[in-house]
Every structure is written in structure tokens, then in C-alpha cells.
Design an enzyme around this catalytic site. Structure first.
Site, PDB file in Angstrom:
ATOM      1  CG  LEU A  36     -20.767  19.000-122.434  1.00  0.00           C
ATOM      2  CD1 LEU A  36     -21.382  17.870-123.253  1.00  0.00           C
ATOM      3  CD2 LEU A  36     -19.382  18.617-121.932  1.00  0.00           C
ATOM      4  N   PRO A  37     -18.719  22.594-124.035  1.00  0.00           N
ATOM      5  CG  PRO A  37     -16.393  22.418-124.148  1.00  0.00           C
ATOM      6  CD  PRO A  37     -17.589  21.771-123.522  1.00  0.00           C
ATOM      7  CB  ALA A  38     -19.882  23.224-129.303  1.00  0.00           C
ATOM      8  CB  ALA A  39     -23.811  23.175-124.802  1.00  0.00           C
ATOM      9  N   GLY A  40     -24.096  25.780-126.862  1.00  0.00           N
ATOM     10  CA  GLY A  40     -24.926  26.917-127.263  1.00  0.00           C
ATOM     11  C   GLY A  40     -25.097  27.963-126.185  1.00  0.00           C
ATOM     12  CE  LYS A  41     -20.782  27.072-122.135  1.00  0.00           C
ATOM     13  NZ  LYS A  41     -20.600  26.054-123.200  1.00  0.00           N
ATOM     14  CB  SER A  42     -21.715  32.224-126.423  1.00  0.00           C
ATOM     15  OG  SER A  42     -20.635  31.968-125.538  1.00  0.00           O
ATOM     16  CB  SER A 109     -18.915  27.014-114.771  1.00  0.00           C
ATOM     17  OG  SER A 109     -20.144  27.101-115.455  1.00  0.00           O
TER      18      SER A 109
END
Length: 204
Positions: A36-42, A109
Site C-alpha cells: 500500500l501507499p506509505a507502507a514503507g516500500k521506498s 503495483s
């Protein structure tokens, strides 16, 4: 409707992916972060790249926002454009793997079919899906870019998790529950998988 070019023949060259891996001294593969957005992927993708860099592994990181400022700046956030965004990124990631480089991608994605499309571009074992699992409530609490707030106010259409779906991975290689562990612990879990699956063996 634009007619697609059909008179295209794949050109074969003498230097293969295996040649490039040998000269790099490493295996090449794709680590695909989704969530999800803001899940911490980056954040996790960056931390993983730093860890691999410290080991002397040649890497490159493709991030969702950065790619949309260049390669995919002509795309919006409709379902069709999201699919095209992921298709382009997957094709670029495949080129990096062919070049002998470890490619790390950080993209929402949101659709399983798109992630499976990406996986099919790679040889078996070259695509590692990392699901950054974080409850929607926690992602909304973080909201570093203010996107959730705007989405709730109907200022951002087609926002994943609010007005557009996110389809959780069914069988990812790694699941990182990025809400009750530290960044280092999350990266350690990914690194342990890479070591146990023998991705980090030197080819020199």
C-alpha cells in the site's frame, strides 16, 4: 487504432546474461517491493540497496515516484495507466537483470495480474516478490505525502486503498510486516532469504 509493428525480429548477440554476470562476479535478479501507499516500500528498498552496496554488489533502484517523472510521466492513475506503468518498469527491470545487475523496484503495483506479468518476464528464480505488509490504518496514520488525507477528501481519484483496490500477493517470496519491526529487522529478513536461497554467491 494505431497499427502495431509486426515486422520485428529479435536480434541475438554474442555476449549473454551469463557472460555479464561472470564479469560482474554476481548473480543478477529482481527484488520487487509491493504494498500500500506509505507502507514503507521506498524506505526498505533504499535500505536494502545500501546493505547490498556495502557488500560490493552492483545494484540499481527504480522507485515509483521517480519513474513517473521520466519514463512514465505521460501516464495517469487509471487502471489502464497503472498497468502500462508496471509493464514498462518490468521491461526495464528485465534489461538490468540481463546486464548482470541486481535491480530493486519499489512500486505499489496493486494488481496481482500485473505482478505476475512482471514475474513471467524473468527466468525462474530471478524475480523475488517482497510484500511490505502494513495495515491501511497505519499507512493512513503515517501519510508522509498527505495523499490519504486528500483521497479521503475526494481530491485524489483512484487512490489505492481508498478508492482503488490493492490485491495482496498470494505467495510472495518474502513478507515484511513493516509496522511492528524496525527497518534493520525487515532488511535482515530479506537478506536472510537472499543468502539461504543462494542469491548472494560470488561468481568470481
Amino acid at each position: 487504432m494505431q497499427k502495431l509493428e509486426t515486422n520485428v525480429v529479435w536480434q541475438h548477440y554474442s555476449i549473454s546474461k551469463e557472460h555479464r554476470q561472470r564479469i560482474m562476479g554476481q548473480k543478477s535478479f529482481c527484488v520487487w517491493f509491493t504494498g500500500l501507499p506509505a507502507a514503507g516500500k521506498s524506505t526498505l528498498a533504499n535500505a536494502l540497496e545500501c546493505r547490498l552496496y556495502e557488500m560490493g554488489i552492483r545494484t540499481y533502484l527504480l522507485d515509483g515516484d521517480n519513474v513517473r517523472k521520466g519514463l512514465c510521466k505521460d501516464l495517469g492513475f487509471s487502471e489502464k495507466d497503472r498497468r502500462e506503468n508496471i509493464r514498462r518498469v518490468a521491461e526495464v527491470a528485465k534489461l538490468f537483470v540481463d546486464a548482470g545487475i541486481v535491480i530493486i523496484t519499489a512500486f505499489i503495483s496493486p494488481y496481482r495480474a500485473d505482478r505476475e506479468m512482471a514475474r513471467r518476464l524473468f527466468a525462474p528464480g530471478e524475480f523475488i516478490e517482497v510484500y511490505v505488509k502494513c495495515p491501511l490504518s497505519e499507512c493512513e496514520r503515517r501519510d508522509p505525502k498527505g495523499h490519504y488525507r486528500k483521497a479521503r477528501a475526494q481530491q485524489i481519484p483512484n487512490f489505492t486503498g481508498i478508492t482503488a483496490p490493492y490485491e495482496e500477493p498470494i505467495n510472495p517470496e518474502v513478507v515484511v510486516e513493516n509496522f511492528n519491526v524496525t527497518i534493520d529487522e525487515s532488511v535482515n529478513k530479506i537478506m536472510n532469504y537472499l543468502r539461504e536461497a543462494r542469491y548472494l554467491l560470488s561468481l568470481t
